[in-house]
Design a protein around this motif. Sequence first.
Motif, PDB file in Angstrom:
ATOM      1  N   PHE A  15       1.138  -1.272  -0.020  1.00 44.41           N
ATOM      2  CA  PHE A  15      -0.275   0.114  -0.264  1.00 44.41           C
ATOM      3  C   PHE A  15       1.306   1.454  -0.273  1.00 44.41           C
ATOM      4  O   PHE A  15       0.412   2.126  -0.977  1.00 44.41           O
ATOM      5  CB  PHE A  15      -1.389  -0.284   1.034  1.00 44.41           C
ATOM      6  N   LEU A  16       1.814   0.916   0.700  1.00 51.45           N
ATOM      7  CA  LEU A  16       2.743   2.548   0.770  1.00 51.45           C
ATOM      8  C   LEU A  16       2.995   2.986  -0.916  1.00 51.45           C
ATOM      9  O   LEU A  16       3.704   4.164  -0.877  1.00 51.45           O
ATOM     10  CB  LEU A  16       3.961   1.986   2.278  1.00 51.45           C
ATOM     11  N   GLY A  17       4.337   1.779  -0.956  1.00 47.50           N
ATOM     12  CA  GLY A  17       4.436   1.792  -3.049  1.00 47.50           C
ATOM     13  C   GLY A  17       3.180   2.134  -3.519  1.00 47.50           C
ATOM     14  O   GLY A  17       4.359   2.585  -4.234  1.00 47.50           O
ATOM     15  N   MET A  18       2.466   1.674  -3.227  1.00 50.10           N
ATOM     16  CA  MET A  18       1.328   2.270  -4.364  1.00 50.10           C
ATOM     17  C   MET A  18       0.949   3.485  -3.788  1.00 50.10           C
ATOM     18  O   MET A  18       0.870   4.287  -4.692  1.00 50.10           O
ATOM     19  CB  MET A  18       0.215   1.060  -4.426  1.00 50.10           C
ATOM     20  N   LEU A  19       0.953   4.586  -2.750  1.00 54.56           N
ATOM     21  CA  LEU A  19       0.619   5.381  -2.917  1.00 54.56           C
ATOM     22  C   LEU A  19       2.132   6.447  -3.061  1.00 54.56           C
ATOM     23  O   LEU A  19       1.637   7.318  -3.542  1.00 54.56           O
ATOM     24  CB  LEU A  19       0.820   5.349  -1.198  1.00 54.56           C
ATOM     25  N   GLY A  21       3.840   5.746  -5.219  1.00 54.88           N
ATOM     26  CA  GLY A  21       3.964   5.620  -6.488  1.00 54.88           C
ATOM     27  C   GLY A  21       3.032   6.674  -7.480  1.00 54.88           C
ATOM     28  O   GLY A  21       2.921   7.603  -8.402  1.00 54.88           O
ATOM     29  N   ILE A  22       1.944   6.578  -7.194  1.00 58.12           N
ATOM     30  CA  ILE A  22       0.233   7.649  -7.345  1.00 58.12           C
ATOM     31  C   ILE A  22       1.325   9.483  -6.864  1.00 58.12           C
ATOM     32  O   ILE A  22       0.659   9.796  -8.120  1.00 58.12           O
ATOM     33  CB  ILE A  22      -0.566   7.543  -6.629  1.00 58.12           C
ATOM     34  N   LEU A  23       1.515   9.930  -6.273  1.00 56.52           N
ATOM     35  CA  LEU A  23       2.287  10.453  -5.813  1.00 56.52           C
ATOM     36  C   LEU A  23       3.189  11.328  -5.922  1.00 56.52           C
ATOM     37  O   LEU A  23       3.150  12.508  -6.674  1.00 56.52           O
ATOM     38  CB  LEU A  23       2.463  11.154  -3.756  1.00 56.52           C
ATOM     39  N   GLY A  25       3.550  10.451  -9.246  1.00 50.71           N
ATOM     40  CA  GLY A  25       3.400  10.620 -10.399  1.00 50.71           C
ATOM     41  C   GLY A  25       2.846  11.225 -10.807  1.00 50.71           C
ATOM     42  O   GLY A  25       2.601  11.997 -11.896  1.00 50.71           O
ATOM     43  N   THR A  26       1.909  11.818  -9.893  1.00 51.54           N
ATOM     44  CA  THR A  26       0.743  12.528 -10.091  1.00 51.54           C
ATOM     45  C   THR A  26       2.033  14.086 -10.066  1.00 51.54           C
ATOM     46  O   THR A  26       1.358  14.890 -10.923  1.00 51.54           O
ATOM     47  CB  THR A  26      -0.220  13.213  -9.049  1.00 51.54           C
ATOM     48  N   LEU A  27       2.773  13.938  -9.398  1.00 51.13           N
ATOM     49  CA  LEU A  27       3.574  15.355  -9.351  1.00 51.13           C
ATOM     50  C   LEU A  27       4.921  15.458 -10.402  1.00 51.13           C
ATOM     51  O   LEU A  27       4.472  16.770 -11.188  1.00 51.13           O
ATOM     52  CB  LEU A  27       4.789  15.385  -7.818  1.00 51.13           C
ATOM     53  N   LEU A  28       5.256  14.039 -10.852  1.00 53.64           N
ATOM     54  CA  LEU A  28       5.827  14.200 -12.335  1.00 53.64           C
ATOM     55  C   LEU A  28       4.861  15.011 -13.495  1.00 53.64           C
ATOM     56  O   LEU A  28       5.626  15.264 -14.341  1.00 53.64           O
ATOM     57  CB  LEU A  28       6.282  13.095 -12.621  1.00 53.64           C
ATOM     58  N   ARG A  29       3.691  14.218 -13.402  1.00 56.47           N
ATOM     59  CA  ARG A  29       2.879  14.736 -14.052  1.00 56.47           C
ATOM     60  C   ARG A  29       2.117  16.960 -14.492  1.00 56.47           C
ATOM     61  O   ARG A  29       2.396  17.068 -15.459  1.00 56.47           O
ATOM     62  CB  ARG A  29       1.219  14.250 -14.559  1.00 56.47           C
ATOM     63  N   LEU A 219       4.783   0.727 -10.907  1.00 58.70           N
ATOM     64  CA  LEU A 219       3.497   1.240 -11.921  1.00 58.70           C
ATOM     65  C   LEU A 219       2.611   1.627 -11.726  1.00 58.70           C
ATOM     66  O   LEU A 219       2.589   2.695 -12.515  1.00 58.70           O
ATOM     67  CB  LEU A 219       2.578  -0.217 -12.058  1.00 58.70           C
ATOM     68  N   MET A 220       2.481   2.232 -10.340  1.00 59.21           N
ATOM     69  CA  MET A 220       1.742   2.993  -9.978  1.00 59.21           C
ATOM     70  C   MET A 220       2.700   4.478 -10.729  1.00 59.21           C
ATOM     71  O   MET A 220       2.056   5.717 -11.127  1.00 59.21           O
ATOM     72  CB  MET A 220       1.604   3.838  -8.241  1.00 59.21           C
TER      73      MET A 220
END
Length: 448
Positions: A15-19, A21-23, A25-29, A219-220
Amino acid sequence: MANPAAKYSLTTRIFLGMLAGILLGTLLRALFDDSGDFAFSVFGLHVSTYALLVEGIFNIVGKIFIASLQMLVVPLVFVSLVCGTCNLSDPSRLGRLGGKSILLYLVTTALAITLAVTFALLVAPGEGINLDTSATFSASEAPTFSEVIIGMFPTNPINAMAEGNMLQIIVFSVLFGIAMAMSGKAGTKLGEMFEDLNKVVMRLVTILMNLAPYGVFALMAKLFATIGFDTITSLLKYFLLVLFVLAVHAFISYPVLLKVLTGLNPMHLLKKMRDAALFAFSTSSSSATLPVTLETARNKLGVRNTVASFTVPLGATINMDGTAIMQGVATVFIAQVYGVDLSVSDYLMVILTATLASVGTAGVPGVGLIMLAMVLQQVNLPVEGIALIIGVDRLLDMTRTAVNVTGDCMVACVVAKSEGELDIDTYNNPRAGSKEETVDFEHFDKNR
């Protein structure tokens, strides 16, 4: 020095890895784009930071993780199913196991699409939405049901394994296991070898599960660095409705069915499905998640291998509850966008077609969109309407895969309980499947 990762459970680390990755990825975008912003030079080469991270590191790590999971699917299914089949005291039970499993999968799929159509009619996600209806979509042609039945039997089992044709692998494994059971001493010797192979493959699964947080992170990060939220905003009502129905099916339909059919506490199932659900959400593939799903059914839920090795791979192939929910909502959505009024008989045809298509299109690439195209054609809706929703389908696909694997384990528990092949103590043990607790199936066999 103690390993810091040991302080946290696998579920927490995934879950921490997923969270993370999401954060990231969103920051990079938000900060970069794929045009080369914040680029730098390395040995005279012009390198984009965005490309280096997203298309480079995250893409490579994520694809290696998925490939590693897929690498285990064929040997895991073949070895596990052969072990389960050759240990059956009565090979004729396979027909009963198959009948129960397929019936339950069809029932849950019919229930899923019924819920989807009902909620979609109540919410009306397509009304008042002005989307570009000139978009086009070309759907692959689905095989006929007779072609699917014929295609279940491999002409070359080695080729079936190379191509990952799960239905053919299941059929060959079952026949091979039955032959071993009928071969006396030779079959017994070979069975012992397969039991050892099964332990080795499951150890590989454990190794990969410990590496999962890093694969999930990659992945996330890649997904959320590339996905556009503007599309989700325009389809927000449809997007949220599909998520809602998926949640209803996972947290209400499955627990009610499990309680009614077995009397088991559904909360144990939902809690123990966390790892498999997170894997499924990250990979968007029931097949890639199969090693984790099978490990969960056997070691955490106490489903004996004779049932788990057959029911879980079959479910990964034909159980399309999450896809059926998408189809139900999408059909109503597309009909409303195009201003087409569907009758009660049309909706009944949608339910019937999607339910039967879940088996008829099993193992076909792009199965979700092929099934949706079939459903739309049955009620004379334009197949091009699929193009309206395809932009948000990636995120929804992640969620419905998590629902599918939960359904696989629920059906495995129901079938195992009905056959006396469920270790109740393991099912009720909250620590079952952890490093401290393992399922002693040999002891279970002797005391059945």
